[in-house]
Write an enzyme that holds these catalytic residues in place. Structure first.
Site, PDB file in Angstrom:
ATOM      1  N   ARG A 106      49.142  43.934  60.622  1.00 16.57           N
ATOM      2  CA  ARG A 106      48.414  42.995  61.478  1.00 16.57           C
ATOM      3  C   ARG A 106      49.370  41.932  62.008  1.00 16.57           C
ATOM      4  O   ARG A 106      50.138  41.346  61.259  1.00 16.57           O
ATOM      5  CB  ARG A 106      47.252  42.347  60.699  1.00 16.57           C
ATOM      6  CG  ARG A 106      46.018  43.233  60.659  1.00 16.57           C
ATOM      7  CD  ARG A 106      44.853  42.593  59.916  1.00 16.57           C
ATOM      8  NE  ARG A 106      44.929  42.886  58.499  1.00 16.57           N
ATOM      9  CZ  ARG A 106      45.114  41.972  57.562  1.00 16.57           C
ATOM     10  NH1 ARG A 106      45.212  40.700  57.878  1.00 16.57           N
ATOM     11  NH2 ARG A 106      45.185  42.324  56.299  1.00 16.57           N
ATOM     12  N   TYR A 238      48.656  49.471  66.172  1.00 14.58           N
ATOM     13  CA  TYR A 238      48.291  49.518  64.740  1.00 14.58           C
ATOM     14  C   TYR A 238      46.781  49.274  64.604  1.00 14.58           C
ATOM     15  O   TYR A 238      46.244  48.310  65.175  1.00 14.58           O
ATOM     16  CB  TYR A 238      49.087  48.460  63.953  1.00 14.58           C
ATOM     17  CG  TYR A 238      48.611  48.298  62.526  1.00 14.58           C
ATOM     18  CD1 TYR A 238      48.767  49.336  61.609  1.00 14.58           C
ATOM     19  CD2 TYR A 238      47.985  47.129  62.098  1.00 14.58           C
ATOM     20  CE1 TYR A 238      48.306  49.208  60.303  1.00 14.58           C
ATOM     21  CE2 TYR A 238      47.525  46.995  60.796  1.00 14.58           C
ATOM     22  CZ  TYR A 238      47.686  48.040  59.902  1.00 14.58           C
ATOM     23  OH  TYR A 238      47.224  47.907  58.614  1.00 14.58           O
ATOM     24  N   SER A 291      44.539  42.517  50.701  1.00 15.18           N
ATOM     25  CA  SER A 291      45.102  43.743  51.256  1.00 15.18           C
ATOM     26  C   SER A 291      46.335  44.130  50.456  1.00 15.18           C
ATOM     27  O   SER A 291      47.156  43.283  50.118  1.00 15.18           O
ATOM     28  CB  SER A 291      45.520  43.508  52.705  1.00 15.18           C
ATOM     29  OG  SER A 291      44.465  42.926  53.420  1.00 15.18           O
ATOM     30  N   CYS A 293      46.499  45.385  47.365  1.00 14.25           N
ATOM     31  CA  CYS A 293      46.469  45.120  45.921  1.00 14.25           C
ATOM     32  C   CYS A 293      45.665  46.163  45.164  1.00 14.25           C
ATOM     33  O   CYS A 293      45.066  45.874  44.120  1.00 14.25           O
ATOM     34  CB  CYS A 293      45.911  43.731  45.649  1.00 14.25           C
ATOM     35  SG  CYS A 293      47.001  42.411  46.199  1.00 14.25           S
ATOM     36  N   GLY A 294      45.611  47.365  45.675  1.00 15.52           N
ATOM     37  CA  GLY A 294      44.996  48.453  44.918  1.00 15.52           C
ATOM     38  C   GLY A 294      43.488  48.550  45.015  1.00 15.52           C
ATOM     39  O   GLY A 294      42.841  49.133  44.156  1.00 15.52           O
ATOM     40  N   ASN A 407      53.287  49.737  54.442  1.00 18.14           N
ATOM     41  CA  ASN A 407      51.903  49.668  54.937  1.00 18.14           C
ATOM     42  C   ASN A 407      51.507  50.965  55.644  1.00 18.14           C
ATOM     43  O   ASN A 407      50.555  50.979  56.424  1.00 18.14           O
ATOM     44  CB  ASN A 407      51.736  48.469  55.872  1.00 18.14           C
ATOM     45  CG  ASN A 407      50.272  48.147  56.163  1.00 18.14           C
ATOM     46  OD1 ASN A 407      49.422  48.285  55.287  1.00 18.14           O
ATOM     47  ND2 ASN A 407      49.968  47.740  57.393  1.00 18.14           N
ATOM     48  N   ARG A 409      49.681  54.408  56.221  1.00 14.97           N
ATOM     49  CA  ARG A 409      48.289  54.629  55.819  1.00 14.97           C
ATOM     50  C   ARG A 409      47.793  56.032  56.122  1.00 14.97           C
ATOM     51  O   ARG A 409      48.423  56.785  56.868  1.00 14.97           O
ATOM     52  CB  ARG A 409      47.401  53.608  56.536  1.00 14.97           C
ATOM     53  CG  ARG A 409      47.698  52.189  56.044  1.00 14.97           C
ATOM     54  CD  ARG A 409      46.693  51.190  56.517  1.00 14.97           C
ATOM     55  NE  ARG A 409      47.006  49.866  55.985  1.00 14.97           N
ATOM     56  CZ  ARG A 409      46.183  49.157  55.198  1.00 14.97           C
ATOM     57  NH1 ARG A 409      45.012  49.643  54.852  1.00 14.97           N
ATOM     58  NH2 ARG A 409      46.541  47.964  54.765  1.00 14.97           N
TER      59      ARG A 409
HETATM   60  C1  SPV Z   1      43.856  45.351  55.347  1.00 12.04           C
HETATM   61  O1  SPV Z   1      45.018  45.043  55.659  1.00 12.04           O
HETATM   62  O2  SPV Z   1      43.141  44.647  54.620  1.00 12.04           O
HETATM   63  C2  SPV Z   1      43.280  46.603  55.829  1.00 12.04           C
HETATM   64  C3  SPV Z   1      43.888  47.253  56.976  1.00 12.04           C
HETATM   65  O3  SPV Z   1      42.280  47.025  55.315  1.00 12.04           O
HETATM   66  S1  SPV Z   1      43.623  46.341  58.420  1.00 12.04           S
HETATM   67  O4  SPV Z   1      42.781  47.118  59.299  1.00 12.04           O
HETATM   68  O5  SPV Z   1      44.941  46.128  59.002  1.00 12.04           O
HETATM   69  O6  SPV Z   1      43.006  45.070  58.094  1.00 12.04           O
HETATM   70 MN    MN Z   2      41.346  45.421  54.033  1.00 10.11          MN
END
Ligand code: SPV
Ligand code: MN
Length: 661
Positions: A106, A238, A291, A293-294, A407, A409
């Site tokens: 992000r 992203y 985000s 952290c499991g 990051n 995914r």
């Molecule tokens: C996070 O970063 O908390 C996510 C992916 O779940 S995002 O869509 O980038 O927020």
């Molecule tokens: Mn998230």
């Protein structure tokens, strides 16, 4: 107080379409007959105006309305391969998508709330005045879709008909974004009108990747218009920046629950999972974690997996706490996903049958994806988020480039996850949540699990999450406070959010109160007196099964607990039994290490939180009272026993205070 539809509607202002007749004329002129017919079934005037204005502003060559039919869903996927936003992989149904090397997470530095003069936002969020946002969108989004197809999708954030479900439009030139939306959200083309009518509103998301070149990235923006519940996203790919059905709309959902004063609802960054207790009873747990952290791994530990990222909670008429997952798939971090920690996810990723969009992992010469921590042998070279990769390749700073981005995914529908309970996840009544957990990445302070003595203490656990930075935001570093693990998505002042939490969990209407707990499975050996063991964890991540299992029993009062100033902690015998159920020994020495209080650390943590909250305006006094109470209790323990207090000493103190457990 925020006000809906205040100030100019940027989309309408730029394109100027304000009547249904104008919208229909535009559809006739800009769409082929098939897509005109598809739009013809939608009757919601506001939605049609949004779509018409988006088409007019972005000026695409073609429009594709995604009705969610098998044919449309298939076509979106094919078009993504044709366009090159995704490429095929060796396994059937799998594709790979790459984001630019500098957009792997992000882009919080380019993410803004659009506000009207005088409106308050979170001190941590960036804001842009409506007029400036209007200029920016006009300059950069007019004609941005030239030469491209614009996709229009109708989705629901939640099971159709659920009180907390919210319909949303996704309008994008990106095939990858629309393909992801098809996997992660329920397409409600046929029910959109009804749903929008039931709720009286819907969210709108407009996105275009533009030319998708590194030189455009500085101009990338994510704008969220809190008044018109509309997002604008440009020059990025992203999913966290573009598929704004996810976190963009989560922010609006937080706004509706908190800042528009919709009582009896909360919108949380939480997984939902079902645990099976004695006699086969089902107990649902919702848990917040920052985000990276499991959260996904924890969610899949339950026997009945519902969701891994977001939860809409509400108080039902019968006084129970209910929860739904606004999504129906995962956009999960793959680092450290392996057979041992994540068997269900691993099966979906490594065995035929699932549809998967991979992003930013390494692809070897056989078009097989690899990622760090997968528990398999790694290839020595391949292609990843920064281009060609070989073992030992360095970046410009002389640091080795990882095989996959931290990051990176995978996007997978929950139906491919073995323990997903689809029937329950689709039930508009939601599940009853009896356990709430809050966790972070905490190497040295809090025990693996502790339960609040009352709702106020529970709210304070949420307010006090701390976590080491992860790679889910571009540029994030250090250990940070992470209130409710939701702070990156809280648009308004934290004080109001906190008040809403106190009000919700203390509400008279909430007759069946959940238990609220802290969870921490990042304690290291080093922090508990082990030497030379570096950052090795004390215990294993999979032990979370036991912590959740204990909470399940605690929710029904099946297990006793030890009262401490910060809440209740488990007794050794109970944990030992639960460990035995997962086939593990649980030595008493390990328990003693995990649950002994390192009082200075805990007091230090309270001081840090308190100091930070004192800097903010209007924080409820209740928070400071709770911190004070806890600090006093901890200081008394320290005065009696010194800075390290054993569980035996905690028990002794609890007894001598003669408080019934
Ligand atoms: C996070 O970063 O908390 C996510 C992916 O779940 S995002 O869509 O980038 O927020
Ligand atoms: Mn998230």
């Amino acid at each position: 107080m925020l006000e809906l539809n205040k100030g100019i509607d940027i989309l309408a202002e730029i394109s100027g379409i304000s009547t249904l007749d104008e919208a229909e004329a535009l559809f006739e002129a800009r769409c082929d007959p098939k897509n005109v017919a598809k739009l013809g079934r939608i009757t919601n005037e506001q939605a049609l105006l949004k779509i018409a204005n988006a088409i007019s502003m972005t000026d695409p060559d073609a429009v594709f309305v995604n009705t969610g039919s098998d044919v449309d869903v298939q076509r979106v996927r094919e078009m993504s391969l044709e366009k090159g936003e995704e490429q095929p992989l060796a396994m059937k149904g799998h594709t790979i998508h790459f984001d630019l090397a500098l957009e792997q997470a992000r882009i919080i530095d380019r993410t803004f709330y659009i506000v009207n003069e005088g409106e308050e936002t979170s001190v941590l969020a960036k804001r842009i005045l409506r007029d400036e946002a209007y200029e920016y969108v006009k300059t950069h989004m007019m004609g941005i879709a030239k030469g491209k197809t614009l996709f229009v999708g109708f989705f629901s954030r939640g099971p159709i008909g659920a009180q907390a479900a919210i319909p949303a439009l996704e309008i994008t030139t990106s095939t990858y974004v629309m393909h992801s939306a098809n996997i992660l959200y329920r397409n409600v083309y046929h029910q959109f009108d009804e749903e929008a009518k039931r709720l009286g509103l819907f969210f709108t998301n407009v996105h275009s990747e533009g030319p998708n070149k590194p030189e455009d990235l500085p101009n990338a923006r994510v704008f969220m218009d809190r008044s018109w519940l509309t997002t604008f996203s440009m020059f990025c790919t992203y999913a966290g920046n573009t598929l704004l059905l996810k976190k963009g709309n989560h922010r609006f959902a937080v706004d509706l629950a908190t800042y528009y004063g919709k009582e009896r609802e909360l919108s949380e960054h939480m997984f939902i999972t079902g645990l099976t207790g004695p006699g086969g009873r089902k107990t649902f747990c919702a848990g917040a974690a920052p985000s990276g952290c499991g959260k996904t791994t924890t969610a899949m530990v339950g026997a009945d997996f519902i969701g891994d990222d977001l939860a809409q909670l509400w108080i039902a008429e019968d006084g129970t706490l209910r929860g739904i997952n606004p999504e129906k798939g995962i956009f999960g971090i793959v680092r450290d996903v392996n057979r041992e920690s994540d068997p269900y996810l691993m099966k979906a990723l490594r065995e035929e049958g699932a549809e998967v969009i991979w992003s930013n992992v390494l692809i070897d010469e056989n078009r097989v994806p690899y990622w760090v921590g997968n528990g398999e042998e790694y290839p020595k070279r391949g292609f990843n988020f920064q281009g060609e990769w070989w073992e030992g390749k360095m970046d410009g700073d002389g640091e080795p480039i990882p095989l996959s981005h931290p990051n990176s995914r995978c996007t997978v529908a929950n139906t491919f996850i073995g323990n997903y309970n689809e029937a329950v996840a689709e039930d508009p009544r939601g599940v009853e949540i009896k356990v709430i957990t809050y966790s972070g990445r905490d190497s040295d302070t809090m025990p693996p699990v502790w339960v609040a003595k009352n709702p106020d203490q529970g709210v304070v656990i949420g307010a006090s999450i701390m976590s080491a930075a992860t790679k889910t935001e571009v540029g994030a570093e250090g250990v940070r406070r992470q209130p409710w693990a939701n702070e990156p998505f809280i648009p308004g002042p934290l004080a109001d959010y906190m008040n809403a939490q106190f009000a919700f969990f203390n509400s008279d209407k909430l007759k069946s109160k959940p238990i609220m707990a802290g969870l921490n499975y990042f304690l290291t050996c080093k922090a508990r007196g082990g030497d030379g063991e570096g950052s090795k964890l004390l215990g294993e991540k999979r032990d979370v099964r036991v912590w959740l299992g204990w909470l399940e029993r605690r929710a029904y009062g099946d297990v006793d607990a030890i009262e401490t100033p910060i809440g209740f902690i488990p007794k050794y015998e109970d944990l030992k039994g639960l460990f035995a159920e997962i086939g593990k020994e649980y030595p008493k020495e390990l328990y003693d290490k995990q649950f002994a209080f390192y009082v200075d650390n805990i007091i230090g943590r309270i001081d840090l939180q308190e100091g930070a909250y004192r800097e903010e305006k209007n924080i409820p006094a209740r928070l400071f009272e709770i911190y004070d109470e806890q600090r006093k209790g901890l200081e008394a323990l320290k005065a009696k026993y010194g800075p390290i207090v054993s569980v035996e000493q905690l028990i002794e103190t609890a007894k001598s205070r003669a408080i019934p457990l």
